[in-house]
Design a protein around this motif. Structure first.
Motif, short mmCIF file in Angstrom:
data_model
loop_
_atom_site.label_atom_id
_atom_site.label_comp_id
_atom_site.label_asym_id
_atom_site.label_seq_id
_atom_site.Cartn_x
_atom_site.Cartn_y
_atom_site.Cartn_z
N ALA A 63 -14.77 -21.43 -35.46
CA ALA A 63 -13.76 -20.63 -34.75
C ALA A 63 -13.52 -21.26 -33.38
N HIS A 64 -12.28 -21.61 -33.12
CA HIS A 64 -11.95 -22.19 -31.82
C HIS A 64 -10.54 -21.76 -31.43
N TYR A 65 -10.23 -21.90 -30.16
CA TYR A 65 -8.97 -21.36 -29.65
C TYR A 65 -7.75 -22.09 -30.17
N GLY A 66 -7.94 -23.27 -30.73
CA GLY A 66 -6.82 -24.02 -31.27
C GLY A 66 -6.23 -23.42 -32.53
N ILE A 67 -6.96 -22.50 -33.19
CA ILE A 67 -6.45 -21.90 -34.42
C ILE A 67 -5.77 -20.57 -34.18
N LEU A 68 -5.75 -20.09 -32.94
CA LEU A 68 -5.08 -18.83 -32.66
C LEU A 68 -3.58 -18.95 -32.92
N THR A 69 -3.00 -17.93 -33.50
CA THR A 69 -1.58 -17.93 -33.81
C THR A 69 -0.80 -17.19 -32.72
N THR A 70 0.48 -17.46 -32.65
CA THR A 70 1.33 -16.80 -31.65
C THR A 70 1.87 -15.47 -32.16
N SER A 71 1.74 -15.23 -33.45
CA SER A 71 2.17 -13.97 -34.04
C SER A 71 1.20 -13.59 -35.15
N SER A 72 1.23 -12.34 -35.58
CA SER A 72 0.33 -11.88 -36.63
C SER A 72 0.68 -12.54 -37.96
N VAL A 73 -0.35 -12.84 -38.75
CA VAL A 73 -0.17 -13.46 -40.07
C VAL A 73 -1.04 -12.74 -41.09
N LEU A 74 -0.68 -12.88 -42.34
CA LEU A 74 -1.47 -12.31 -43.43
C LEU A 74 -2.24 -13.43 -44.12
N ASP A 75 -3.56 -13.34 -44.08
CA ASP A 75 -4.41 -14.32 -44.76
C ASP A 75 -4.69 -13.85 -46.18
N ALA A 76 -4.44 -14.73 -47.15
CA ALA A 76 -4.77 -14.46 -48.55
C ALA A 76 -5.71 -15.56 -49.01
N THR A 77 -6.92 -15.18 -49.39
CA THR A 77 -7.93 -16.17 -49.79
C THR A 77 -8.47 -15.82 -51.16
N MET A 78 -8.30 -16.75 -52.11
CA MET A 78 -8.82 -16.58 -53.46
C MET A 78 -10.06 -17.44 -53.58
N CYS A 79 -11.20 -16.81 -53.82
CA CYS A 79 -12.49 -17.50 -53.77
C CYS A 79 -13.11 -17.64 -55.16
N PHE A 80 -13.75 -18.79 -55.39
CA PHE A 80 -14.47 -19.05 -56.63
C PHE A 80 -15.85 -19.61 -56.29
N VAL A 81 -16.91 -18.94 -56.76
CA VAL A 81 -18.28 -19.39 -56.53
C VAL A 81 -19.11 -19.03 -57.76
N ALA A 82 -20.36 -19.49 -57.78
CA ALA A 82 -21.27 -19.10 -58.85
C ALA A 82 -21.51 -17.60 -58.77
N GLY A 83 -21.62 -16.96 -59.92
CA GLY A 83 -21.82 -15.52 -59.97
C GLY A 83 -20.75 -14.87 -60.82
N LYS A 84 -20.82 -13.56 -60.92
CA LYS A 84 -19.87 -12.81 -61.73
C LYS A 84 -18.83 -12.08 -60.89
N GLY A 85 -19.00 -12.10 -59.58
CA GLY A 85 -18.07 -11.38 -58.72
C GLY A 85 -18.28 -9.88 -58.74
N ASP A 86 -19.47 -9.44 -59.17
CA ASP A 86 -19.76 -8.01 -59.24
C ASP A 86 -20.06 -7.44 -57.85
N GLN A 87 -19.79 -6.15 -57.70
CA GLN A 87 -20.11 -5.46 -56.46
C GLN A 87 -21.62 -5.29 -56.37
N CYS A 88 -22.21 -5.73 -55.27
CA CYS A 88 -23.66 -5.64 -55.12
C CYS A 88 -24.08 -4.23 -54.72
N LYS A 89 -25.32 -3.89 -55.05
CA LYS A 89 -25.85 -2.56 -54.75
C LYS A 89 -26.91 -2.65 -53.66
N TYR A 90 -27.00 -1.57 -52.88
CA TYR A 90 -27.97 -1.50 -51.79
C TYR A 90 -28.83 -0.26 -51.94
N ASP A 91 -30.10 -0.38 -51.52
CA ASP A 91 -31.02 0.74 -51.54
C ASP A 91 -30.52 1.81 -50.56
N GLU A 92 -30.36 3.04 -51.03
CA GLU A 92 -29.81 4.11 -50.19
C GLU A 92 -30.71 4.45 -49.01
#
Length: 262
Positions: free
Chosen positions: A123-152
């Motif tokens: 993260a650096h100041y050179g990537i700041l935009t002059t107006s708002s933008v919508l970021d869309a990121t499609m990610c692929f990694v090892a795993g099933k993409g399942d929602q992880c669970k946490y101990d309550e």
């Protein structure tokens, strides 16, 4: 899926990922995975990852898939998805529907690969935009993409599969959004960019397979992909696009101002 099979095969050929984890004292060669179609992106004090450029100027993306090499197949499939889906008018209309923003007026994007033990963005100041933008990121990694669970009771992450490893953040690979410090324009080093106790953090998106994330980023927000550790289950592959959109509320305000002036 074809993408999952192709990216997994490329990781296997490059000896990266869960079946080829290296001790912390062992480094990964910087040129692993580099070829004429996957080129390194720098400079290293701001970012390091591979970008697919194999068929950027081709009229027919399918022609590139005739090359049976894993590097070509994985890149071509991702590039084809970028062009046929994420750059389509239909996807633009879908974005307008789910975000309540205006139709995208323009976009830019990349097909990226973040290799375990090597890659990141800062993260650096050179990537700041002059107006708002919508970021869309499609990610692929090892795993099933399942929602992880946490101990309550304890809040601890349950499980030790690939999805849980990515979600824990221990191996990096997540995308983080932070607020830029006003009045400061100094760039930080890669190792100093992210701190769990940093109160400027706005959002953190864990790497998850076959998962699309949408983030509306204002001009005062920076983002980065945390260094992917050598213990990561796979490379992080993604389609990273940035859309120029106009908030419908802004349009309504402009119309009201015009009416008031008449």
């Amino acid at each position: 899926s074809k993408v999952k099979s192709a990216t997994s095969l490329m990781d296997e050929n490059d000896k990266l990922g869960k079946d080829h984890r290296r001790p912390s004292s062992s480094s990964v060669e910087y040129d692993v995975g580099v070829c004429d179609k996957w080129i390194p992106v720098g400079p290293a004090h701001k970012q390091r990852f591979l970008e697919y450029v194999g068929d950027d100027d081709d009229d027919d993306v399918e022609d590139d898939t005739k090359d049976d090499s894993p590097s070509s197949t994985a890149g071509s499939l991702l590039c084809s998805m970028k062009r046929s889906v994420f750059e389509s008018d239909a996807f633009g209309r879908w974005l307008k529907s789910v975000t309540s923003l205006g139709m995208p007026e323009g976009h830019r994007g990349r097909v990226r690969r973040f290799r375990p033990g090597l890659d990141y963005t800062v993260a650096h100041y050179g990537i700041l935009t002059t107006s708002s933008v919508l970021d869309a990121t499609m990610c692929f990694v090892a795993g099933k993409g399942d929602q992880c669970k946490y101990d309550e009771e304890t809040g601890d992450l349950i499980g030790s599969d690939d999805d849980a490893i990515w979600d824990s953040g221990d191996v990096g690979g997540f995308e983080c959004y932070i607020a830029a410090d006003e009045g400061e324009g100094e760039e930080n080093e890669a190792d100093d960019e992210y701190n769990e106790d940093n109160d400027t953090k706005l959002l953190s998106v864990s790497a998850s397979d076959n998962t699309l994330s949408l983030v509306y980023r204002d001009p005062g927000t920076m983002r980065f992909v945390k260094y992917v550790g050598s213990g990561a289950p796979s490379s992080r592959w993604d389609l990273s696009l940035e859309y120029s959109v106009i908030d419908d509320d802004d349009d309504e305000e402009e119309e009201e101002e015009k009416e008031d002036s008449e």
